[in-house]
Design a protein around this motif. Structure first.
Motif, PDB file in Angstrom:
ATOM      1  N   GLU A  71       1.027  -0.939   0.072  1.00  0.00           N
ATOM      2  CA  GLU A  71       0.006   0.176  -0.464  1.00  0.00           C
ATOM      3  C   GLU A  71       1.574   1.550   0.253  1.00  0.00           C
ATOM      4  OE1 GLU A  71       0.178  -1.332   4.346  1.00  0.00           O
ATOM      5  OE2 GLU A  71       0.988  -1.897   2.740  1.00  0.00           O
ATOM      6  N   ARG A  84       2.138   1.689  -3.628  1.00  0.00           N
ATOM      7  CA  ARG A  84       1.251   2.514  -4.854  1.00  0.00           C
ATOM      8  C   ARG A  84       0.880   3.699  -4.211  1.00  0.00           C
ATOM      9  NH1 ARG A  84      -1.508  -2.623  -3.060  1.00  0.00           N
ATOM     10  NH2 ARG A  84      -2.949  -1.719  -1.376  1.00  0.00           N
ATOM     11  N   ARG A 130       0.856 -13.409   0.277  1.00  0.00           N
ATOM     12  CA  ARG A 130       0.431 -12.719  -1.048  1.00  0.00           C
ATOM     13  C   ARG A 130      -1.004 -12.078   0.151  1.00  0.00           C
ATOM     14  NH1 ARG A 130       0.019 -12.621  -7.332  1.00  0.00           N
ATOM     15  NH2 ARG A 130       1.948 -12.282  -6.606  1.00  0.00           N
ATOM     16  N   LYS A 131      -2.139 -13.113   0.649  1.00  0.00           N
ATOM     17  CA  LYS A 131      -2.975 -13.449   1.524  1.00  0.00           C
ATOM     18  C   LYS A 131      -2.553 -12.597   2.718  1.00  0.00           C
ATOM     19  CE  LYS A 131      -6.430 -16.165   2.942  1.00  0.00           C
ATOM     20  NZ  LYS A 131      -6.501 -17.909   3.302  1.00  0.00           N
ATOM     21  N   ARG A 162      -1.967  -8.789   2.171  1.00  0.00           N
ATOM     22  CA  ARG A 162      -3.194  -8.176   2.511  1.00  0.00           C
ATOM     23  C   ARG A 162      -4.312  -7.578   3.446  1.00  0.00           C
ATOM     24  NH1 ARG A 162      -3.591 -11.485  -2.597  1.00  0.00           N
ATOM     25  NH2 ARG A 162      -5.353 -12.652  -1.741  1.00  0.00           N
ATOM     26  N   ALA A 211      -2.198  -5.441   5.496  1.00  0.00           N
ATOM     27  CA  ALA A 211      -2.491  -3.569   5.100  1.00  0.00           C
ATOM     28  C   ALA A 211      -3.703  -3.668   5.371  1.00  0.00           C
ATOM     29  CB  ALA A 211      -2.344  -3.920   3.774  1.00  0.00           C
ATOM     30  N   LYS A 212      -5.127  -4.235   5.712  1.00  0.00           N
ATOM     31  CA  LYS A 212      -6.415  -3.650   6.280  1.00  0.00           C
ATOM     32  C   LYS A 212      -6.021  -3.374   7.381  1.00  0.00           C
ATOM     33  CE  LYS A 212      -8.792  -5.736   2.142  1.00  0.00           C
ATOM     34  NZ  LYS A 212      -9.896  -6.130   1.697  1.00  0.00           N
TER      35      LYS A 212
END
Length: 209
Positions: free
Chosen positions: A58, A61, A99-100, A103, A106-107
């Motif tokens: 994040e 990005r 990756r899972k 993610r 990051a949330k």
């Protein structure tokens, strides 16, 4: 080419002070991060030369969305439920690799980048400029978001800034000579003053971040 080994480091100083020739910034409890964007590619380097990209997509990005090429000096943090930097949560994010899980992390524990200096803007090395001029160019280069925050600092009033550090239970503050150039390695033009009560539970109602 600017590398993580080129980072400027602060020297420990025993007590807070005020001086019109100095800028005073809050010290966040995080990872030092050299942010490099070149040709659309972003690299988040740790002080030891390790890449943070995989664990903090994040942040990658957010940096990708900023126009131009640049090299920033910043602190990578994760906040706890009170809004203070949490080194424990940050460290857990850093070791999360699949990756899972990245993610999900990051949330649940989004990272922030507090950007406090610039070494290069649009391909021009600006390390030889005074701190105040580098700050002006840095401020013009991006807008604050939930992920990217410009660390401004306050001139002269170091003791006042340190009172805020104590009130909020932060790690400390960093004092910087306003006319200092950006120098590789340890320098007395940057001084770090730590809060002795940091991390101690609560007479003041706060605990270890």
């Amino acid at each position: 080419m600017i590398e993580a080994s080129d980072l400027m480091l602060a020297t420990l100083h025993p007590r807070p002070f005020s001086d019109p020739d100095w800028l005073f910034e809050l010290k966040y409890d995080g990872f030092r991060c050299l942010v490099v964007k070149e040709g659309g590619q972003v690299k988040l380097w740790s002080r030891n030369g390790n890449l943070f990209n995989g664990s903090f997509p994040e942040v990658v990005r957010a940096v990708e969305s900023v126009p131009g090429d640049f090299v920033w000096d910043a602190e990578l943090t994760v906040d706890d439920d009170t809004g203070r930097s949490s080194f424990d949560r940050l460290r857990q994010r850093a070791v999360t690799k699949t990756r899972k899980n990245v993610r999900a992390a990051a949330k649940s524990d989004p990272a922030r980048l507090y950007v406090f200096d610039a070494l290069s803007i649009d391909g021009t090395d600006i390390r030889g400029l005074p701190l105040t001029e580098r700050k002006v160019q840095l401020r013009k280069s991006f807008d604050n978001t939930g992920t990217l925050i410009y660390a401004s600092g306050i001139e002269d009033e170091g003791k006042l800034v340190f009172e805020q550090v104590e009130e909020l239970g932060l790690e400390g503050m960093v004092a910087k000579r306003i006319d200092s150039t950006y120098q590789r390695g340890r320098s007395r033009d940057w001084l770090k003053i730590k809060f002795a009560g940091y991390g101690r539970p609560a007479a003041l109602g706060w605990g270890r971040k």
